[in-house]
Design an enzyme around this catalytic site. Structure first.
Site, PDB file in Angstrom:
ATOM      1  N   HIS A  58       6.771  -6.703   0.448  1.00 28.61           N
ATOM      2  CA  HIS A  58       5.681  -6.511   1.204  1.00 28.61           C
ATOM      3  C   HIS A  58       4.653  -7.651   0.674  1.00 28.61           C
ATOM      4  O   HIS A  58       4.236  -8.516   1.518  1.00 28.61           O
ATOM      5  CB  HIS A  58       5.048  -5.296   0.417  1.00 28.61           C
ATOM      6  CG  HIS A  58       3.599  -5.317   0.885  1.00 28.61           C
ATOM      7  ND1 HIS A  58       3.034  -4.695   2.041  1.00 28.61           N
ATOM      8  CD2 HIS A  58       2.354  -4.976  -0.052  1.00 28.61           C
ATOM      9  CE1 HIS A  58       1.868  -4.670   1.976  1.00 28.61           C
ATOM     10  NE2 HIS A  58       1.262  -4.806   0.681  1.00 28.61           N
TER      11      HIS A  58
HETATM   12  C1  HEM Z   1      -0.321  -9.049  -5.111  1.00 25.97           C
HETATM   13  C2  HEM Z   1       0.106  -7.841  -4.420  1.00 25.97           C
HETATM   14  C3  HEM Z   1      -0.269  -7.474  -3.100  1.00 25.97           C
HETATM   15  C4  HEM Z   1      -0.809  -8.264  -1.874  1.00 25.97           C
HETATM   16  C5  HEM Z   1      -0.660  -9.973  -1.937  1.00 25.97           C
HETATM   17  C6  HEM Z   1      -0.707  -7.566  -0.817  1.00 25.97           C
HETATM   18  C7  HEM Z   1      -1.175  -7.681   0.251  1.00 25.97           C
HETATM   19  C8  HEM Z   1      -1.430  -6.983   1.508  1.00 25.97           C
HETATM   20  C9  HEM Z   1      -1.920  -7.321   2.564  1.00 25.97           C
HETATM   21  C10 HEM Z   1      -2.143  -8.682   3.202  1.00 25.97           C
HETATM   22  C11 HEM Z   1      -2.146  -6.199   3.492  1.00 25.97           C
HETATM   23  C12 HEM Z   1      -2.462  -6.007   5.303  1.00 25.97           C
HETATM   24  C13 HEM Z   1      -1.413  -6.281   5.875  1.00 25.97           C
HETATM   25  C14 HEM Z   1      -1.688  -6.328   7.344  1.00 25.97           C
HETATM   26  O1  HEM Z   1      -2.692  -5.451   7.803  1.00 25.97           O
HETATM   27  O2  HEM Z   1      -0.804  -6.650   8.118  1.00 25.97           O
HETATM   28  C15 HEM Z   1      -1.754  -5.262   2.788  1.00 25.97           C
HETATM   29  C16 HEM Z   1      -1.430  -3.862   3.097  1.00 25.97           C
HETATM   30  C17 HEM Z   1      -1.022  -2.595   2.478  1.00 25.97           C
HETATM   31  N1  HEM Z   1      -0.510  -2.734   1.159  1.00 25.97           N
HETATM   32 FE1  HEM Z   1      -0.402  -4.626  -0.048  1.00 25.97          FE
HETATM   33  N2  HEM Z   1      -0.418  -6.446  -1.358  1.00 25.97           N
HETATM   34  C18 HEM Z   1      -0.065  -6.079  -2.398  1.00 25.97           C
HETATM   35  C19 HEM Z   1       0.268  -5.096  -3.381  1.00 25.97           C
HETATM   36  C20 HEM Z   1       0.517  -3.956  -2.680  1.00 25.97           C
HETATM   37  C21 HEM Z   1       1.161  -2.844  -3.615  1.00 25.97           C
HETATM   38  C22 HEM Z   1       1.475  -3.024  -5.141  1.00 25.97           C
HETATM   39  C23 HEM Z   1       1.432  -1.939  -2.828  1.00 25.97           C
HETATM   40  C24 HEM Z   1       1.606  -0.322  -3.129  1.00 25.97           C
HETATM   41  C25 HEM Z   1       2.251   0.091  -4.072  1.00 25.97           C
HETATM   42  C26 HEM Z   1       0.616  -2.050  -1.588  1.00 25.97           C
HETATM   43  C27 HEM Z   1       0.480  -1.205  -0.530  1.00 25.97           C
HETATM   44  C28 HEM Z   1      -0.011  -1.642   0.690  1.00 25.97           C
HETATM   45  C29 HEM Z   1      -0.054  -0.744   1.999  1.00 25.97           C
HETATM   46  C30 HEM Z   1       0.300   0.539   2.036  1.00 25.97           C
HETATM   47  C31 HEM Z   1      -0.799  -1.438   3.069  1.00 25.97           C
HETATM   48  C32 HEM Z   1      -0.982  -1.100   4.526  1.00 25.97           C
HETATM   49  C33 HEM Z   1      -0.090  -1.411   5.314  1.00 25.97           C
HETATM   50  C34 HEM Z   1       0.571  -0.313   6.130  1.00 25.97           C
HETATM   51  O3  HEM Z   1      -0.252   0.433   6.384  1.00 25.97           O
HETATM   52  O4  HEM Z   1       1.511  -0.617   6.645  1.00 25.97           O
HETATM   53  N3  HEM Z   1       0.316  -3.262  -1.632  1.00 25.97           N
HETATM   54  N4  HEM Z   1      -1.141  -5.529   1.616  1.00 25.97           N
END
Ligand code: HEM
Length: 210
Positions: free
Chosen positions: A167
């Site tokens: 991710h």
């Molecule tokens: C430094 C660490 C992380 C970064 C840079 C990051 C970055 C992002 C970004 C940019 C998005 C938006 C993506 C889009 O809208 O296309 C997103 C969505 C999301 N992130 Fe992260 N993330 C990080 C860590 C995590 C972790 C640790 C989790 C869960 C344990 C997580 C769970 C999610 C979820 C559930 C979404 C919504 C995407 C979906 O519904 O499919 N993220 N993240």
């Protein structure tokens, strides 16, 4: 034409970053309990006793933070016919041939897969963790069940860590994505290129408003 499109509100972004913080803390405290070679990590949490006390609470915290995201985004992550086509072409995506990819909605099939693996692992981590949480529940759980729970807990932690790495890699690799979770907006060009069906829906451009 608008230059930037809203993708996440401030509450969702705040929640995401709280979840990231708690996930990191739960992960490191879990590793500190996992193997003697990693015991030194308990220094981050004030020693072995504190690590053992804090880890389950941090885990429950991650679960609650994830729950908010789950309910807000589960619908947008349901698989549909477009995703089958996208999956068939996922090799092109990995090879960087984005132009060959069929149009995606708010999330593409890869993101949806990550979302559901995260959701399943979060649930497994919570349920199994509760079964061997010594302070509150473990006394009423048979030892063999606690042993199975421990193995499933470790496997789920491993699986969720792998998908989190994927991710983060995807968020950094697809230029212009991180600002969705920092500023809440993405450029219209980013949306058009990576999530064309969503782009059409939010801008009202084109006759087909799926
Ligand atoms: C430094 C660490 C992380 C970064 C840079 C990051 C970055 C992002 C970004 C940019 C998005 C938006 C993506 C889009 O809208 O296309 C997103 C969505 C999301 N992130 Fe992260 N993330 C990080 C860590 C995590 C972790 C640790 C989790 C869960 C344990 C997580 C769970 C999610 C979820 C559930 C979404 C919504 C995407 C979906 O519904 O499919 N993220 N993240």
């Amino acid at each position: 034409m608008k230059r930037y499109l809203q993708r996440y509100g401030s509450m969702m972004r705040f929640n995401h970053w709280i979840m990231v913080l708690l996930f990191g803390l739960a992960g490191f405290s879990g590793l500190a309990l996992f193997h003697p070679s990693l015991f030194f990590l308990d220094n981050l949490f004030g020693g072995p006793q504190w690590t053992r006390i804090l880890h389950p609470y941090l885990g429950v915290g991650v679960f609650i933070a994830f729950l908010f995201m789950f309910f807000a985004l589960a619908r947008a992550n349901l698989f549909n016919r477009n995703d089958v086509e996208w999956m068939k072409k996922s090799g092109d995506m990995l090879a960087g041939r984005k132009a060959n990819m069929p149009p995606a909605g708010r999330f593409n099939a890869g993101q949806k897969g990550v979302f559901w693996v995260m959701a399943i692992c979060m649930l497994l981590l919570l349920v199994t963790g509760v079964l061997f949480w010594q302070q509150w529940f473990a006394n009423s759980v048979p030892i063999p069940l606690q042993r199975v729970a421990l193995v499933v807990h470790a496997l789920s932690a491993f699986a969720i860590s792998l998908v989190v790495v994927m991710h983060i890699y995807a968020a950094l690799w697809v230029k212009g994505t991180v600002r969705a979770m920092t500023q809440g907006t993405v450029s219209a060009g980013w949306a058009k290129q990576n999530h064309y069906l969503w782009y059409k829906k939010v801008t009202g451009e084109g006759a087909d408003k799926r």
